[in-house]
Motif scaffolding. Structure first.
Motif, PDB file in Angstrom:
ATOM      1  N   GLU A   1     -45.229  75.660  33.823  1.00  0.00           N
ATOM      2  CA  GLU A   1     -45.655  76.931  33.429  1.00  0.00           C
ATOM      3  C   GLU A   1     -45.293  78.342  34.388  1.00  0.00           C
ATOM      4  N   HIS A   2     -44.638  77.897  35.421  1.00  0.00           N
ATOM      5  CA  HIS A   2     -44.182  79.023  36.339  1.00  0.00           C
ATOM      6  C   HIS A   2     -42.762  79.573  35.816  1.00  0.00           C
TER       7      HIS A   2
ATOM      8  N   HIS B   1     -48.514  69.976  40.016  1.00  0.00           N
ATOM      9  CA  HIS B   1     -47.756  70.747  40.824  1.00  0.00           C
ATOM     10  C   HIS B   1     -47.694  70.007  42.342  1.00  0.00           C
TER      11      HIS B   1
ATOM     12  N   ARG C   1     -59.822  74.391  44.965  1.00  0.00           N
ATOM     13  CA  ARG C   1     -58.594  74.095  43.986  1.00  0.00           C
ATOM     14  C   ARG C   1     -57.896  75.333  43.989  1.00  0.00           C
TER      15      ARG C   1
ATOM     16  N   HIS D   1     -53.146  70.803  36.931  1.00  0.00           N
ATOM     17  CA  HIS D   1     -53.765  70.814  35.705  1.00  0.00           C
ATOM     18  C   HIS D   1     -53.653  69.493  34.911  1.00  0.00           C
TER      19      HIS D   1
HETATM   20 ZN   LIG Z   1     -50.738  75.835  37.943  1.00  0.00          ZN
END
Ligand SMILES: [Zn+2]
Ligand SMILES: O=C(O)CC[C@@H](O)C(=O)O
Length: 540
Positions: free
Chosen positions: A490-491, A456, A402, A449
């Protein structure tokens, strides 16, 4: 049930064994891409020497970024002044060091900074910023430089403030689990420190070996444990930040409850260094629990992954600590590009893989619970195969699959990355639609996630190609917006998505963000050209 090798449990506590994608760059297939490969040949042809403009392809239209003419250019007096503050050896002009610091992890974004500063204290940062503000010198704060949206490297000649020397643990309270440390502490070092004291960090990322807690906080990093411990907005109890004018904001409290007016620390969590430099943080860390189990499972379709998630939340409830997924195209990529990785459940029938981690305090009860859950899920047809890691090594090898996807993508060639929050039931439709749009021209993969509704979406091609990009953008952003998602789960927005913010935020909200930026950083020196649309982040 026959196929489901429900064996026995493991403890996943030695983070050292876990792979860190940032520590092991591919030395064989690595292709260093000059800025022109991604940003368009304009830089090379038209503006290579003046470096006052960059063209970057945001969407199908080349967006021109102009250097803010209000910023000064570094001179020898500035360098001397910084040497007085920091001492000679912490003022770095070495070309190799600068090349690394000017380039992001993906080799997509490249700046032209001529100076890197290495402060050791908050006071030094305060003096640096006060001086830069008075001189109108732009600054980019830099932690581990593991970001994926071009937020941690200069765009032009911004002075780099490297946080790596501020790496002290200040206090740790063994009763409350509150850790106070400096921003430059590497996440993995904090994980190890806490492990020795019987605690864990509430966040865990593939980049843990290089990323720093200050960068994690500044980007509000999510990672693999968010489904259990929540975001950093909940776990960061306090912080210290230095404003553009050098003022130090001491909000380093360590209280769970404090309702005395506006909770300003949240402005610095996720603002990507655009409002101030985070220098210290106070984090609530959970106790390490004795039983950690990891199951690697196969599902035949996406609907089963969704149902499995729902069931896991219902049946594993309080012990569920991660729920991650990858499609078989992601698996293929990992198997083809990472050495020593093998699929624990090989079969051409598996379209999706799911990792479920549980963390609890009662080994036998937790084990029974997970086994019963897997048994029911297999009987109900949600899982087509599965295995529980039997020891730490096996668990590491499962996580490697992962966590290794971003590295495998890098090795495969050019990669277009999208980090989206979407309703879980819609999420994979987007992957399929992009696949249809691109046909054979690129590989489209989906992973992420699942437990947090965070996809993603990555598109892998041999080379960067405007035709491919035009098929992806603005389609991906419009699709996300239409489904009430977020274009950055989240990025962060960084440079890549600064001008896309309107897909996820209303004009009024963006306007207010601009006003806050102007209030805290009137000269716009902090991480310019990032986060906010260029008209708001870098006022002329
Ligand atoms: Zn991530
Ligand atoms: O590279 C990506 O697209 C995701 C990176 C990271 O957020 C992950 O979850 O592995």
């Amino acid at each position: 049930m026959e196929k489901c090798k429900i064996t026995h449990l493991l403890l996943r506590h030695s983070s050292k064994l876990l792979f860190d994608r940032r520590l092991k760059p591919n030395s064989h297939n690595w292709v260093f891409r000059s800025a022109s490969d991604y940003n368009g040949t304009f830089i090379k042809k038209g503006f290579g020497n003046t470096r006052t403009m960059q063209y970057r392809f945001f969407g199908s239209i080349a967006t021109k970024i102009e250097r803010n003419t209000a910023f000064s250019t570094l001179n020898s007096d500035d360098v001397s002044h910084f040497k007085e503050i920091l001492g000679e050896k912490n003022v770095i002009q070495d070309e190799d060091v600068l090349l690394t610091a000017n380039t992001d992890w993906m080799r997509k974004y490249k700046g032209f900074s001529k100076l890197l500063l290495q402060p050791r204290t908050t006071n030094e940062i305060s003096q640096i910023l006060k001086y830069c503000d008075s001189r109108h010198l732009a600054v980019v704060p830099q932690g581990g430089n593991t970001g994926l949206v071009g937020g941690s490297v200069p765009v032009f000649d911004e002075v780099i403030v490297n946080m790596g020397s501020m790496n002290n643990i200040i206090t740790f309270d063994k009763v409350s689990g509150i850790l106070v440390c400096e921003a430059g502490c590497i996440l993995e070092n904090l994980i190890s420190f806490l492990d020795n004291h019987g605690f864990i960090m509430p966040l865990d990322l593939g980049a843990k070996g290089s990323c720093q807690i200050g960068g994690n906080v500044s980007t509000n990093a999510g990672g693999l444990r968010l489904v259990r411990y929540g975001s950093l907005h909940g776990n960061i109890l306090g912080l210290e930040a230095v404003l553009a004018n050098g003022n130090v904001l001491d909000m380093l409290g360590s209280l769970r409850k404090d309702n005395t007016g506006y909770d300003l620390k949240h402005l610095f969590i996720g603002s990507e260094g655009s409002l101030g430099i985070v220098t210290k943080v106070s984090i609530l860390t959970p106790p390490k629990l004795s039983s950690v189990n990891l199951a690697f499972l196969a599902c035949s379709d996406y609907l089963s992954c969704q149902k499995l998630l729902l069931e896991a939340k219902r049946k594993l409830g309080e012990i569920l600590s991660a729920f991650e997924f990858l499609d078989n195209q992601s698996m293929d990529l990992v198997l083809n590009h990472l050495e020593g990785v093998r699929n624990p459940l090989p079969s051409s029938m598996h379209n999706f893989y799911v990792l479920i981690e549980t963390t609890g305090s009662d080994e036998s009860v937790d084990k029974e619970k997970l086994e019963a859950f897997l048994l029911r899920s297999m009987e109900g047809g949600l899982i087509s195969d599965g295995v529980i890691a039997q020891d730490i090594n096996q668990a590491s090898s499962f996580w490697r699959i992962r966590e290794g996807v971003p590295e495998a993508l890098m090795k495969a060639g050019a990669v277009y990355k999208y980090d989206l929050s979407l309703p879980v039931e819609k999420m994979y439709d987007l992957v399929e639609e992009i696949r249809l749009r691109l046909g054979e021209t690129a590989k489209v993969i989906g992973y992420g996630h699942l437990g947090d509704g965070n996809l993603h979406l990555n598109i892998s091609a041999p080379h960067y190609d405007d035709m491919i990009l035009a098929q992806i953008e603005p389609y991906v952003y419009e699709w996300t917006s239409k489904h009430c998602g977020s274009i950055s789960a989240e990025h962060g927005l960084g440079l890549m998505k600064a001008n896309k913010i309107f897909y996820s935020k209303s004009p009024e909200t963006v306007q207010l963000m601009g006003s806050i930026k102007k209030l805290l950083d009137p000269n716009g020196i902090l991480n310019p050209y990032k986060v906010l649309p260029h008209t708001l982040s870098s006022y002329h």
